[in-house]
Design a protein around this motif. Structure first.
Motif, short mmCIF file in Angstrom:
data_model
loop_
_atom_site.label_atom_id
_atom_site.label_comp_id
_atom_site.label_asym_id
_atom_site.label_seq_id
_atom_site.Cartn_x
_atom_site.Cartn_y
_atom_site.Cartn_z
N MET A 66 8.73 -0.42 4.52
CA MET A 66 7.91 -0.28 3.33
C MET A 66 7.10 -1.55 3.12
O MET A 66 7.54 -2.64 3.49
CB MET A 66 8.78 0.00 2.09
CG MET A 66 9.51 1.32 2.17
SD MET A 66 10.07 1.88 0.54
CE MET A 66 8.50 2.28 -0.24
N ASN A 147 3.18 6.47 -7.96
CA ASN A 147 2.15 5.46 -7.74
C ASN A 147 1.07 5.97 -6.81
O ASN A 147 1.08 7.11 -6.37
CB ASN A 147 2.77 4.13 -7.26
CG ASN A 147 3.21 4.16 -5.80
OD1 ASN A 147 3.09 5.17 -5.10
ND2 ASN A 147 3.73 3.04 -5.33
N ARG A 148 0.09 5.12 -6.50
CA ARG A 148 -1.08 5.59 -5.76
C ARG A 148 -0.78 6.00 -4.32
O ARG A 148 -1.59 6.66 -3.69
CB ARG A 148 -2.18 4.52 -5.78
CG ARG A 148 -1.81 3.18 -5.19
CD ARG A 148 -3.00 2.24 -5.27
NE ARG A 148 -2.66 0.91 -4.78
CZ ARG A 148 -2.76 -0.20 -5.50
NH1 ARG A 148 -3.19 -0.14 -6.75
NH2 ARG A 148 -2.45 -1.37 -4.99
N SER A 149 0.40 5.64 -3.81
CA SER A 149 0.78 6.09 -2.47
C SER A 149 1.62 7.36 -2.52
O SER A 149 2.03 7.88 -1.48
CB SER A 149 1.55 4.99 -1.73
OG SER A 149 2.86 4.85 -2.25
N LEU A 151 4.62 7.54 -4.19
CA LEU A 151 6.04 7.19 -4.32
C LEU A 151 6.48 7.34 -5.78
O LEU A 151 5.84 6.81 -6.69
CB LEU A 151 6.26 5.75 -3.86
CG LEU A 151 7.69 5.22 -3.89
CD1 LEU A 151 8.55 5.95 -2.86
CD2 LEU A 151 7.69 3.71 -3.63
N GLN A 204 2.27 -0.38 -8.02
CA GLN A 204 1.29 0.53 -7.44
C GLN A 204 1.12 0.34 -5.93
O GLN A 204 0.70 1.26 -5.23
CB GLN A 204 -0.06 0.36 -8.14
CG GLN A 204 -0.09 0.87 -9.57
CD GLN A 204 0.13 2.38 -9.64
OE1 GLN A 204 -0.19 3.12 -8.70
NE2 GLN A 204 0.66 2.84 -10.76
N SER A 205 1.42 -0.84 -5.41
CA SER A 205 1.19 -1.10 -3.98
C SER A 205 2.35 -0.69 -3.09
O SER A 205 2.20 -0.64 -1.87
CB SER A 205 0.88 -2.59 -3.77
OG SER A 205 2.03 -3.39 -4.06
N HIS A 207 4.62 1.23 -0.75
CA HIS A 207 4.30 2.39 0.08
C HIS A 207 5.08 2.34 1.38
O HIS A 207 5.58 1.28 1.79
CB HIS A 207 2.80 2.44 0.40
CG HIS A 207 2.34 1.31 1.27
ND1 HIS A 207 2.16 0.03 0.80
CD2 HIS A 207 2.07 1.27 2.61
CE1 HIS A 207 1.76 -0.76 1.79
NE2 HIS A 207 1.71 -0.04 2.90
#
Length: 224
Positions: A66, A147-149, A151, A204-205, A207
């Motif tokens: 990750m 989040n943006r990925s 997750l 948010q990051s 991933h």
């Protein structure tokens, strides 16, 4: 004892010690992070904190499976300081800290197996544990996000009393390969507004790394 209670109890000591240690030890100075190679630099970006732009860089956790973006000025806490600040065997495996040691980002994989759809209930029970073991000054609340990925992450936010000052704490709970990983972000309460963009960027990051971790990411170190 039911299935979920067993998972909660298995993490209670880790949570209690991690947050208490952060409340008591926030004055450790840290060295700067070394420069990354050109290929890694191409993937870095900037984050605005007030009137300042701070550079970010990618790190890997969970055995390189990750990735997460944190400020480039943060470094892995030296082992001798880790052992001083987190003397318990329940210390987080990965601890990134600011130059002055007042802001910390940690990650700690656990052995608690959980399905993603069980995470919301787990987060609420963890919140109950925190309220029972920590000197809470301001309970902000819990939240489930994607989040943006893509997750799913459970967030628990609160301010706890420290020796010299109060600390803002943000706990991140997410599932990786069927097991709970616990992350934390904390800083001095008076600095909370300034550092909230970094906390948000961390969340948010996060991933799953879609390629081998030895390419452009710096790998975190697990402390024993």
């Amino acid at each position: 004892m039911n299935y979920m209670d067993e998972h909660i109890l298995s993490l209670k000591n880790k949570i209690n010690h991690d947050v208490a240690s952060n409340n008591e030890n926030m004055n450790l100075s840290q060295p700067a992070v070394s420069d990354q190679d050109n290929s890694a630099a191409e993937q870095n970006r900037m984050l605005r904190m007030g009137d300042e732009l701070i550079p970010l860089e990618w790190k890997t956790i969970s055995d390189g499976q990750m990735g997460v973006s944190i400020p480039k000025s943060f470094s892995l806490m030296p082992l001798e300081q880790v052992r001083f600040k987190y003397p318990s065997e329940h210390r987080p495996q990965i601890i990134y800290t600011s130059l002055d040691g007042t802001v910390n980002i940690t990650f700690n994989p656990t052995e608690s197996a959980l399905e993603v759809d069980e995470l919301p209930e787990f987060v609420e029970q963890m919140a109950d544990v925190l309220r029972s073991v920590q000197p809470i000054r301001n309970w902000i609340g819990t939240e489930m996000i994607v989040n943006r990925s893509g997750l799913s992450i459970g967030l628990v936010r609160f301010v706890a009393a420290g020796v010299d000052f109060n600390l803002y704490n943000e706990m991140l709970l997410f599932i990786h390969e069927g097991q709970v990983t616990m992350g934390t972000f904390n800083c001095i309460e008076s600095d909370m507004e300034a550092w909230l963009p970094v906390a948000e960027n961390t969340v948010q990051s996060l991933h799953i790394v879609p390629f081998p971790s030895n390419s452009t990411f710096e790998k975190g170190v697990a402390f024993l």
